[in-house]
Design a protein around this motif. Structure first.
Motif, short mmCIF file in Angstrom:
data_model
loop_
_atom_site.label_atom_id
_atom_site.label_comp_id
_atom_site.label_asym_id
_atom_site.label_seq_id
_atom_site.Cartn_x
_atom_site.Cartn_y
_atom_site.Cartn_z
N LYS A 141 -4.33 -2.29 -3.08
CA LYS A 141 -5.05 -3.00 -2.01
C LYS A 141 -5.68 -4.28 -2.54
O LYS A 141 -5.90 -5.23 -1.79
CB LYS A 141 -6.19 -2.13 -1.47
CG LYS A 141 -5.76 -0.94 -0.67
CD LYS A 141 -6.99 -0.20 -0.16
CE LYS A 141 -6.62 1.12 0.47
NZ LYS A 141 -7.79 1.92 0.80
N SER A 145 2.41 7.89 -6.45
CA SER A 145 2.49 9.19 -5.75
C SER A 145 1.91 9.04 -4.35
O SER A 145 0.83 9.55 -4.04
CB SER A 145 1.74 10.27 -6.53
OG SER A 145 2.33 10.44 -7.78
N THR A 146 2.63 8.31 -3.52
CA THR A 146 2.19 8.02 -2.16
C THR A 146 2.78 9.05 -1.19
O THR A 146 3.51 9.95 -1.61
CB THR A 146 2.62 6.60 -1.77
OG1 THR A 146 4.05 6.52 -1.88
CG2 THR A 146 1.99 5.55 -2.68
N LYS A 147 2.52 8.88 0.09
CA LYS A 147 3.00 9.82 1.10
C LYS A 147 4.53 9.95 1.08
O LYS A 147 5.07 11.04 1.19
CB LYS A 147 2.51 9.37 2.48
CG LYS A 147 2.79 10.36 3.58
CD LYS A 147 2.18 9.90 4.89
CE LYS A 147 2.42 10.92 5.98
NZ LYS A 147 1.86 10.50 7.26
N THR A 205 2.76 1.39 -3.62
CA THR A 205 2.04 1.31 -4.90
C THR A 205 0.57 1.71 -4.82
O THR A 205 -0.09 1.78 -5.86
CB THR A 205 2.07 -0.13 -5.44
OG1 THR A 205 1.31 -0.97 -4.57
CG2 THR A 205 3.50 -0.65 -5.56
N SER A 206 0.03 1.88 -3.62
CA SER A 206 -1.40 2.13 -3.37
C SER A 206 -2.26 0.91 -3.66
O SER A 206 -3.49 0.99 -3.61
CB SER A 206 -1.91 3.33 -4.18
OG SER A 206 -1.14 4.48 -3.95
N GLU A 231 -5.95 1.80 -9.87
CA GLU A 231 -5.65 1.72 -8.44
C GLU A 231 -4.16 1.93 -8.17
O GLU A 231 -3.77 2.41 -7.11
CB GLU A 231 -6.08 0.33 -7.93
CG GLU A 231 -5.78 0.07 -6.48
CD GLU A 231 -6.26 -1.31 -6.04
OE1 GLU A 231 -5.65 -1.84 -5.10
OE2 GLU A 231 -7.22 -1.85 -6.62
N LEU A 250 0.83 -1.20 0.00
CA LEU A 250 0.00 0.00 0.00
C LEU A 250 0.87 1.26 0.00
O LEU A 250 0.64 2.18 -0.78
CB LEU A 250 -0.93 -0.02 1.22
CG LEU A 250 -1.97 1.09 1.30
CD1 LEU A 250 -2.93 1.01 0.12
CD2 LEU A 250 -2.74 0.99 2.61
N GLU A 251 1.90 1.28 0.85
CA GLU A 251 2.78 2.46 0.95
C GLU A 251 3.53 2.75 -0.35
O GLU A 251 3.76 3.90 -0.69
CB GLU A 251 3.81 2.25 2.07
CG GLU A 251 3.27 2.40 3.46
CD GLU A 251 4.32 2.11 4.54
OE1 GLU A 251 3.94 2.13 5.71
OE2 GLU A 251 5.51 1.87 4.21
N ASN A 276 -0.90 3.64 -7.91
CA ASN A 276 -0.53 5.05 -7.81
C ASN A 276 0.78 5.14 -7.02
O ASN A 276 0.82 4.81 -5.83
CB ASN A 276 -1.63 5.84 -7.11
CG ASN A 276 -1.29 7.30 -6.96
OD1 ASN A 276 -0.27 7.77 -7.46
ND2 ASN A 276 -2.14 8.02 -6.25
#
Length: 156
Positions: free
Chosen positions: A64, A115-117, A61-62, A111, A58-59, A113
């Motif tokens: 889930k 551009s994560t935190k 590639t986003s 899904e 998740l961190e 992405n």
């Protein structure tokens, strides 16, 4: 501190397959040459390998929407080359000892992405499994060859 006295970092790695059994790889932000890798990362204190795998995925590639197909038996290791020991992970580790998972991506590609935190990757693509050893940095090549053997047994 001498290299051999440094411990291995506890980590996880994720093989993500699409419907065609192509493998997800991404290009690292900190090494934007033409080298790609599968998502991977460290395990936090008290965290299970399964939880770490889902969190890292998740961190980075986003993603889930996955189905876990297999937790590969045993662990896989790589050691950093001398020029990176002391730079990566603030010099606390000499490499990683990883638990790897084979997963199937069940979502829509929208899904995905990067551009994560705290982005780690700048680009991603799907490749044939046999291409894996050719796209990775040299110090992880043996690990990727070993993973490929496990993956081939699973998808052939």
């Amino acid at each position: 501190m001498k290299r051999k006295k440094l411990p291995m970092r506890d980590g996880v790695g994720i093989i993500i397959l699409n419907k065609k059994n192509h493998v997800f790889v991404a290009k690292r932000k900190d090494n934007p040459i033409d080298k790609w890798q599968m998502p991977q990362g460290g395990v936090n204190s008290g965290e299970s390998y399964l939880s770490a795998m889902k969190r890292e995925l998740l961190e980075e590639t986003s993603i889930k929407s996955i189905e876990i197909l297999k937790e590969i038996n045993g662990f896989f290791e790589y050691e950093l080359p001398d020029n990176l020991v002391g730079i990566i992970w603030k010099g606390k580790f000499r490499g990683q000892r990883q638990k790897w998972f084979i997963t199937k991506f069940t979502g829509d590609e929208n899904e995905i992405n990067l551009s994560t935190k705290h982005p780690e990757f700048i680009e991603w693509k799907w490749i044939l499994p046999d291409e894996l050893p050719n796209v990775i940095v040299n110090f992880k090549k043996k690990l990727y060859l070993d993973l490929l053997k496990n993956l081939k047994k699973f998808i052939d």
